[in-house]
Design an enzyme around this catalytic site. Sequence first.
Site, PDB file in Angstrom:
ATOM      1  N   LYS A   1       0.839  -1.209   0.000  1.00  0.00           N
ATOM      2  CA  LYS A   1       0.000   0.000   0.000  1.00  0.00           C
ATOM      3  C   LYS A   1       0.875   1.259   0.000  1.00  0.00           C
ATOM      4  O   LYS A   1       0.654   2.181  -0.779  1.00  0.00           O
ATOM      5  CB  LYS A   1      -0.895  -0.001   1.254  1.00  0.00           C
ATOM      6  CG  LYS A   1      -1.471   1.360   1.612  1.00  0.00           C
ATOM      7  CD  LYS A   1      -2.319   1.323   2.857  1.00  0.00           C
ATOM      8  CE  LYS A   1      -1.579   1.437   4.164  1.00  0.00           C
ATOM      9  NZ  LYS A   1      -1.190   2.822   4.546  1.00  0.00           N
ATOM     10  N   ASN A   2       1.863   1.276   0.888  1.00  0.00           N
ATOM     11  CA  ASN A   2       2.637   2.507   1.063  1.00  0.00           C
ATOM     12  C   ASN A   2       3.597   2.780  -0.085  1.00  0.00           C
ATOM     13  O   ASN A   2       4.177   3.860  -0.174  1.00  0.00           O
ATOM     14  CB  ASN A   2       3.378   2.478   2.405  1.00  0.00           C
ATOM     15  CG  ASN A   2       2.397   2.607   3.558  1.00  0.00           C
ATOM     16  OD1 ASN A   2       1.237   2.966   3.346  1.00  0.00           O
ATOM     17  ND2 ASN A   2       2.852   2.315   4.768  1.00  0.00           N
TER      18      ASN A   2
ATOM     19  N   CYS B   1      -5.349   7.594   9.826  1.00  0.00           N
ATOM     20  CA  CYS B   1      -5.508   6.941  11.130  1.00  0.00           C
ATOM     21  C   CYS B   1      -5.071   7.896  12.238  1.00  0.00           C
ATOM     22  O   CYS B   1      -4.096   8.627  12.089  1.00  0.00           O
ATOM     23  CB  CYS B   1      -4.643   5.679  11.202  1.00  0.00           C
ATOM     24  SG  CYS B   1      -5.366   4.253  10.396  1.00  0.00           S
TER      25      CYS B   1
ATOM     26  N   ARG C   1      -0.074  14.476  13.303  1.00  0.00           N
ATOM     27  CA  ARG C   1       0.670  14.142  12.090  1.00  0.00           C
ATOM     28  C   ARG C   1       0.817  15.402  11.247  1.00  0.00           C
ATOM     29  O   ARG C   1       0.118  15.597  10.246  1.00  0.00           O
ATOM     30  CB  ARG C   1      -0.022  12.999  11.344  1.00  0.00           C
ATOM     31  CG  ARG C   1      -0.108  11.753  12.203  1.00  0.00           C
ATOM     32  CD  ARG C   1      -0.799  10.609  11.524  1.00  0.00           C
ATOM     33  NE  ARG C   1      -0.010  10.007  10.466  1.00  0.00           N
ATOM     34  CZ  ARG C   1      -0.449   9.025   9.695  1.00  0.00           C
ATOM     35  NH1 ARG C   1      -1.651   8.558   9.856  1.00  0.00           N
ATOM     36  NH2 ARG C   1       0.326   8.515   8.765  1.00  0.00           N
TER      37      ARG C   1
ATOM     38  N   ASP D   1       5.198   0.447  11.902  1.00  0.00           N
ATOM     39  CA  ASP D   1       3.998  -0.244  11.414  1.00  0.00           C
ATOM     40  C   ASP D   1       3.950  -1.716  11.846  1.00  0.00           C
ATOM     41  O   ASP D   1       2.888  -2.342  11.789  1.00  0.00           O
ATOM     42  CB  ASP D   1       3.912  -0.165   9.882  1.00  0.00           C
ATOM     43  CG  ASP D   1       3.700   1.261   9.390  1.00  0.00           C
ATOM     44  OD1 ASP D   1       3.365   2.124  10.217  1.00  0.00           O
ATOM     45  OD2 ASP D   1       3.881   1.509   8.195  1.00  0.00           O
TER      46      ASP D   1
ATOM     47  N   ARG E   1      -8.083  -0.938   4.800  1.00  0.00           N
ATOM     48  CA  ARG E   1      -7.239   0.126   4.249  1.00  0.00           C
ATOM     49  C   ARG E   1      -5.883  -0.429   3.815  1.00  0.00           C
ATOM     50  O   ARG E   1      -5.255   0.137   2.917  1.00  0.00           O
ATOM     51  CB  ARG E   1      -7.009   1.227   5.294  1.00  0.00           C
ATOM     52  CG  ARG E   1      -8.286   1.908   5.725  1.00  0.00           C
ATOM     53  CD  ARG E   1      -7.997   3.069   6.603  1.00  0.00           C
ATOM     54  NE  ARG E   1      -7.124   4.004   5.890  1.00  0.00           N
ATOM     55  CZ  ARG E   1      -6.734   5.160   6.351  1.00  0.00           C
ATOM     56  NH1 ARG E   1      -7.130   5.546   7.538  1.00  0.00           N
ATOM     57  NH2 ARG E   1      -5.956   5.947   5.650  1.00  0.00           N
TER      58      ARG E   1
HETATM   59  C1  EPZ Z   1       4.449   6.778   6.213  1.00  0.00           C
HETATM   60  O1  EPZ Z   1       3.672   7.806   6.805  1.00  0.00           O
HETATM   61  C2  EPZ Z   1       3.522   5.584   6.130  1.00  0.00           C
HETATM   62  N1  EPZ Z   1       2.382   5.934   5.299  1.00  0.00           N
HETATM   63  C3  EPZ Z   1       3.076   5.176   7.519  1.00  0.00           C
HETATM   64  O2  EPZ Z   1       2.310   4.003   7.397  1.00  0.00           O
HETATM   65  C4  EPZ Z   1       4.310   4.857   8.359  1.00  0.00           C
HETATM   66  O3  EPZ Z   1       3.906   4.555   9.674  1.00  0.00           O
HETATM   67  C5  EPZ Z   1       5.262   6.068   8.366  1.00  0.00           C
HETATM   68  O4  EPZ Z   1       5.582   6.438   7.011  1.00  0.00           O
HETATM   69  C6  EPZ Z   1       6.553   5.801   9.106  1.00  0.00           C
HETATM   70  O5  EPZ Z   1       7.223   4.733   8.532  1.00  0.00           O
HETATM   71  C7  EPZ Z   1       2.484   5.910   3.982  1.00  0.00           C
HETATM   72  O6  EPZ Z   1       3.534   5.625   3.412  1.00  0.00           O
HETATM   73  C8  EPZ Z   1       1.271   6.195   3.182  1.00  0.00           C
HETATM   74  P1  EPZ Z   1       6.453  10.219   8.193  1.00  0.00           P
HETATM   75  P2  EPZ Z   1       4.183   9.312   6.784  1.00  0.00           P
HETATM   76  O7  EPZ Z   1       6.253  11.480   7.445  1.00  0.00           O
HETATM   77  O8  EPZ Z   1       4.851   9.572   5.497  1.00  0.00           O
HETATM   78  C9  EPZ Z   1       6.469  13.432  11.705  1.00  0.00           C
HETATM   79  C10 EPZ Z   1       0.520   2.560   7.905  1.00  0.00           C
HETATM   80  O9  EPZ Z   1       0.049   2.012   8.920  1.00  0.00           O
HETATM   81  N2  EPZ Z   1       6.318  14.434  10.641  1.00  0.00           N
HETATM   82  O10 EPZ Z   1       7.729   9.478   8.016  1.00  0.00           O
HETATM   83  O11 EPZ Z   1       3.054  10.136   7.189  1.00  0.00           O
HETATM   84  C11 EPZ Z   1       5.187  12.600  11.865  1.00  0.00           C
HETATM   85  O12 EPZ Z   1       4.229  13.300  12.627  1.00  0.00           O
HETATM   86  C12 EPZ Z   1       0.983   3.982   7.945  1.00  0.00           C
HETATM   87  O13 EPZ Z   1       0.597   2.001   6.814  1.00  0.00           O
HETATM   88  C13 EPZ Z   1       6.373  15.772  10.981  1.00  0.00           C
HETATM   89  O14 EPZ Z   1       6.566  16.127  12.138  1.00  0.00           O
HETATM   90  O15 EPZ Z   1       5.245   9.231   7.942  1.00  0.00           O
HETATM   91  C14 EPZ Z   1       5.688  11.350  12.497  1.00  0.00           C
HETATM   92  O16 EPZ Z   1       5.828  11.529  13.867  1.00  0.00           O
HETATM   93  C15 EPZ Z   1       0.606   4.770   9.098  1.00  0.00           C
HETATM   94  N3  EPZ Z   1       6.181  16.693   9.993  1.00  0.00           N
HETATM   95  C16 EPZ Z   1       7.062  11.192  11.854  1.00  0.00           C
HETATM   96  O17 EPZ Z   1       7.424  12.467  11.338  1.00  0.00           O
HETATM   97  C17 EPZ Z   1       5.963  16.333   8.695  1.00  0.00           C
HETATM   98  O18 EPZ Z   1       5.804  17.218   7.840  1.00  0.00           O
HETATM   99  C18 EPZ Z   1       7.091  10.165  10.730  1.00  0.00           C
HETATM  100  O19 EPZ Z   1       6.205  10.537   9.730  1.00  0.00           O
HETATM  101  C19 EPZ Z   1       5.925  14.968   8.376  1.00  0.00           C
HETATM  102  C20 EPZ Z   1       6.108  14.030   9.369  1.00  0.00           C
END
Ligand code: EPZ
Length: 417
Positions: A22-23, A116, A121, A306, A398
């Site tokens: 998915k991701n 979710c 986020r 995850d 999802r």
């Molecule tokens: C991706 O989310 C995945 N989703 C998530 O999978 C996964 O948990 C996550 O990466 C971490 O591996 C998809 O790929 C669609 P991040 P993403 O930006 O891109 C903070 C699942 O269950 N952050 O690496 O949203 C954020 O709040 C899902 O399949 C900021 O502060 O993750 C978090 O604490 C859920 N500011 C951390 O970074 C920003 O602008 C990691 O987020 C962006 C992120």
Amino acid sequence: MSRLLIEGGRTLRGEVKVQGSKNSALPILAASILSKGENVFYNCPLLSDIDTSVKILRYLGAKVNRHGHTLTVDAFDLSRDDIPADMMRQMRSSIIFAGALLGSKGKARLTFPGGCEIGPRPIDLHLSSLRRMGALIKERHGQLIFEAPKGLKGAEIALSFPSVGATENIMIAASRAKGTTVITNAAREPEVIDLADYLNKCGACVYGAGDGTVVIDGKESLSATAHSIMADRIVAATLMSAAAITGSEIVLESVVKSHLDAIIPCFKQAGCEFEFSGSKMKISAPEKVRSLGLLRTSPFPGFPTDAQAPLMAVASVADGITVFSENIFENRYKHVGEFIRLGADIKVEGKVAVVEGVKKLYSAPLCAKDLRGSAALVVAGLAAEGTTEIDTTEYLERGYEDLDVVLKNLGASVSKI
Ligand code: EPZ
């Protein structure tokens, strides 16, 4: 709305092909609007998040067709540059369309994304990076208006955290920007590499994906291509957890071992054994697993957030104490309360969860609260005595394609009602 009934205590046996990721599919589908012609995506999983992406693409004016796991997208010359709030709210990764729309149309009108509820986020890294590339962004009444009338330009972007989504958004936008973009402290997740592979097949020049520094030379135009979506490493980890908690031996097909390098040692520590042959992986679990040790979630190549919930299900019946430290999201222990209903012994203090394995879990009605937490409840239900009922499959759908059928084919008693 569907519910799941799981009768615990069955041993699993057999082979299962791991679904497409998915991701990986979500950013690639968004990136498809950058290229001219018809893209063909193989191994695209049948999931509600993918349906949302398809809805967005069609709303924007793309022609999208699905034949089983093959999706074709012809998205050049889109008629719209806005995404309605109800579609944005359905998943967080809809923000990836900001970079894609800026790259293809020089503007985008979005709202803040949903997804979710696993903690705050923010999207500050996405916005500041696109600003560095010359995008003008106005935030008004929950609306996000992006404009780059003269196109985006290459920039040096140092991420303060290796955000997966921000790295992907920049890579997509930079593929059609003028000049060179350099991302330092970029996310190194395999899904980032899959996106780079897709973009490069379209004629983009993306170097270094999977390393900390990614360099993108922008191109005036890209051409559609065919691409097979990588296997889902988190689904693999979930099925490994299902095998471990039931003391089973199963074979997973379409596995990329290097994607699981941080996960396999946890199962080995618990007493599981592995055999590899090409893209097949056999996991053989002991009748009772041992503690999984200390699991700290961190960006790739660290242990993935995850996979935290499914492995916690295994830890809940392991011999000994397992400690989890969740370092990516603030609210990713929502499954703990449900595990406790099953009789698990888990204490949470801030980002640490201490799991003392119990002899047995006992069935209970459970409430699904997020995607990976739902999958973990299914894993726990496989080991619980009696029939466990999970109130909704909405979250599960999802990210997991027919998990009930997959587990049934392996010998579990799972029914969707
Ligand atoms: C991706 O989310 C995945 N989703 C998530 O999978 C996964 O948990 C996550 O990466 C971490 O591996 C998809 O790929 C669609 P991040 P993403 O930006 O891109 C903070 C699942 O269950 N952050 O690496 O949203 C954020 O709040 C899902 O399949 C900021 O502060 O993750 C978090 O604490 C859920 N500011 C951390 O970074 C920003 O602008 C990691 O987020 C962006 C992120």
